[in-house]
Design an enzyme around this catalytic site. Structure first.
Site, PDB file in Angstrom:
ATOM      1  N   GLN A 111     -10.874  50.067 -20.714  1.00 23.97           N
ATOM      2  CA  GLN A 111     -11.493  49.235 -19.672  1.00 23.97           C
ATOM      3  C   GLN A 111     -10.468  48.832 -18.603  1.00 23.97           C
ATOM      4  O   GLN A 111     -10.799  48.653 -17.440  1.00 23.97           O
ATOM      5  CB  GLN A 111     -12.091  47.981 -20.324  1.00 23.97           C
TER       6      GLN A 111
ATOM      7  N   GLU B 204       7.419  46.212   6.551  1.00 25.27           N
ATOM      8  CA  GLU B 204       8.072  45.741   5.323  1.00 25.27           C
ATOM      9  C   GLU B 204       7.053  45.633   4.189  1.00 25.27           C
ATOM     10  O   GLU B 204       7.354  45.927   3.028  1.00 25.27           O
ATOM     11  CB  GLU B 204       8.747  44.388   5.567  1.00 25.27           C
TER      12      GLU B 204
ATOM     13  N   HIS C  66      22.291  61.184   5.098  1.00 27.99           N
ATOM     14  CA  HIS C  66      23.059  60.029   4.580  1.00 27.99           C
ATOM     15  C   HIS C  66      23.046  58.870   5.580  1.00 27.99           C
ATOM     16  O   HIS C  66      23.988  58.082   5.618  1.00 27.99           O
ATOM     17  CB  HIS C  66      24.508  60.409   4.255  1.00 27.99           C
TER      18      HIS C  66
ATOM     19  N   LYS D  47      12.801  35.997  17.405  1.00 27.89           N
ATOM     20  CA  LYS D  47      12.519  37.084  16.473  1.00 27.89           C
ATOM     21  C   LYS D  47      11.248  37.875  16.769  1.00 27.89           C
ATOM     22  O   LYS D  47      10.234  37.320  17.157  1.00 27.89           O
ATOM     23  CB  LYS D  47      12.424  36.554  15.036  1.00 27.89           C
TER      24      LYS D  47
ATOM     25  N   SER E  44       9.447  34.246  13.821  1.00 30.35           N
ATOM     26  CA  SER E  44      10.036  33.378  12.812  1.00 30.35           C
ATOM     27  C   SER E  44       9.609  31.950  13.068  1.00 30.35           C
ATOM     28  O   SER E  44       9.435  31.544  14.223  1.00 30.35           O
ATOM     29  CB  SER E  44      11.560  33.506  12.886  1.00 30.35           C
TER      30      SER E  44
END
Ligand code: ARG
Length: 463
Positions: A325, A293, A159, A286, A280
């Site tokens: 096709q 991703e 979890h 960044k 970024s």
């Protein structure tokens, strides 16, 4: 009418509308089948010659011209003309343009329906081998990384909450298992599809004495298909192949998701090499895991392909229909996407390091040793449910006091259960716990070493 015009223009009276030409063509995407189309044609021609439907000289002309066409296509010198609709007619037209009458005999006893079914099976056989080889490389990369971290411990999550300590190797090897099943599924898919439909003609076979088994042998199929109607309409193998791609995509997306989370400042478990990050355009600090991703995101296209194929197959009337096709659009899309994702995953695994010091420094958080403490009590004769309750109470107390289970004094422990002795500390702390796993295939360092060795041997033999 020029020789190279389609033969059915005698029947239809009119050339095809230009919008219809664009709409019906598959040449733009089925030209990648050219090698398989040519190999299939050569096998068919060999058989026609054996059956005296071609002379030896005609066979030679056909073979030489087809090989020349294959070379031209490989070198980018072939002019693809979409008025020929597909790769089958484009090659046949080029053959006839090169050698004339002998070329006109190649299509004897054959239809594009059995031709395309054959081409797709031949293509997929090779494609499966290619994907399997790429998967094996990815497995090797995981095993290599696992070997580096056999003695390092990380939290295992359920979890996405801290659960029990596990060896980093065991975590990494979990992907090797998933990929192993993916390869077995592909192997099975290849086994089922490796049958020759050639000779099925348009739907009913032919009144000519074609030798389907000879063609089958020449093309390396394990047997022929045994119902010509089914042969020209069966695309189960495409759906199955794309499904196999979907599970690969699912596994890769799980890996990508994990590592995206692991690379956050909050987790800070791994460092992906700069070469596989982006930054970024606005925020200078960044380091974004865009490749991961995209691996996660591209699973969407692969799943979409499966839904497309299944929907194309649904409620088609028996026999060949032009709907089929479209199988190629989605099958090719799924396999191209999977190839790219497996390659990228492999490069990322090869260029990522686990921040083991950082991970160990945080291992005392989250009561990763709580289950082991309950099992300690079981070993001392306490019923598991009772033990579970005792440890639950201890954890709640520790949470209030802001400490871990290993920091409880022996006197305090005794207040909760008098069976607890000094030896309790040997089973507390993530390292001790991970080392104590005794069941087969558990996430301990010792089992990690065993499994690394197993996979190294397994992947070296390619089995
Ligand atoms: N391009 C077609 C396909 O991919 C080949 C078969 C065409 N057959 C036909 N009867 N029109 O399915």
């Amino acid at each position: 009418m020029a020789e190279t015009q389609k033969s059915w223009e005698h029947r239809l009276g009119k050339a095809t509308d230009s919008g219809a030409v664009d709409f019906v063509e598959s040449l733009s995407f089925d030209k990648r089948l050219y090698k398989y189309d040519i190999v299939g044609s050569i096998a068919h021609a060999e058989m026609l010659c054996e059956k005296k439907l071609l002379t030896k000289d005609e066979l030679k002309q056909i073979k030489d011209a087809l090989i020349e066409i294959s070379r031209q296509i490989a070198e980018g010198k072939f002019k693809f003309d979409k008025t020929y609709e597909d790769i089958h007619m484009a090659i046949e037209a080029a053959l006839i343009a090169k050698i004339g009458d002998a070329g006109k005999k190649l299509h004897t006893g054959r239809s594009r329906n059995d031709q395309v079914a054959t081409d797709m099976r031949l293509w997929m056989r090779d494609e499966i081998e290619l994907i399997q080889a790429k998967i094996a490389l990815l497995q090797k990369a995981f095993v290599k990384l696992a070997e580096k971290y056999v003695n390092d411990i990380m939290p295992g999550y359920t979890h996405l909450q801290r659960a029990q300590p596990i060896s980093i190797a065991a975590y990494l090897l979990s992907f090797v298992e998933q990929l192993n099943r993916d390869n077995l599924r592909l192997k099975n898919c290849r086994l089922l599809l490796n049958l020759s439909p050639l000779g099925s003609g348009a739907i009913a076979g032919s009144s000519l004495p074609l030798d389907r088994k000879q063609v089958c042998g020449l093309l390396g199929f394990s047997d022929i298909t045994y119902n010509t109607i089914d042969s020209v309409s069966d695309r189960d193998f495409c759906a199955e192949f794309v499904f196999d791609c979907c599970l690969i995509a699912a596994h890769l997306s799980k890996f990508a998701e994990d590592w995206i989370i692991f690379s956050t400042t909050e987790f800070d478990f791994i460092r992906i090499d700069d070469a596989f990050c982006t930054s970024s355009s606005m925020m200078p600090q960044k380091r974004n895991p865009d490749m991961l991703e995209l691996i996660r995101g591209k699973a969407g296209a692969v799943y979409g392909s499966l839904m497309a194929i299944l929907t194309i197959l649904k409620a088609q009337p028996s026999g060949y229909n032009r709907d089929l096709q479209e199988d190629k659009v989605h099958t090719f899309k799924a396999s191209d996407t999977i190839e790219a994702c497996v390659d990228m995953a492999c490069a990322i695994v090869e260029n990522t390091a686990f921040k083991t010091e950082k991970i160990s420094a945080g291992l005392d958080k989250g009561f990763l040793d709580a289950t082991a403490l309950a099992e300690y009590l079981v070993k001392k004769g306490v019923a598991f449910r009772t033990a579970h309750g005792i440890v639950g109470t201890l954890v709640a107390q520790c949470e209030k006091d802001g400490k871990g289970l290993a920091q409880i004094s022996i006197e305090q422990f005794k207040k909760y259960s008098n069976v607890i002795g000094e030896d309790v500390y040997l089973c507390l702390g993530s390292k001790n716990v991970a080392a104590s796993y005794a069941t087969a295939a558990a996430a301990s360092p010792a089992q990690g070493i065993e499994q690394v060795n197993y996979w190294k041997k397994q992947l070296a033999t390619g089995e």
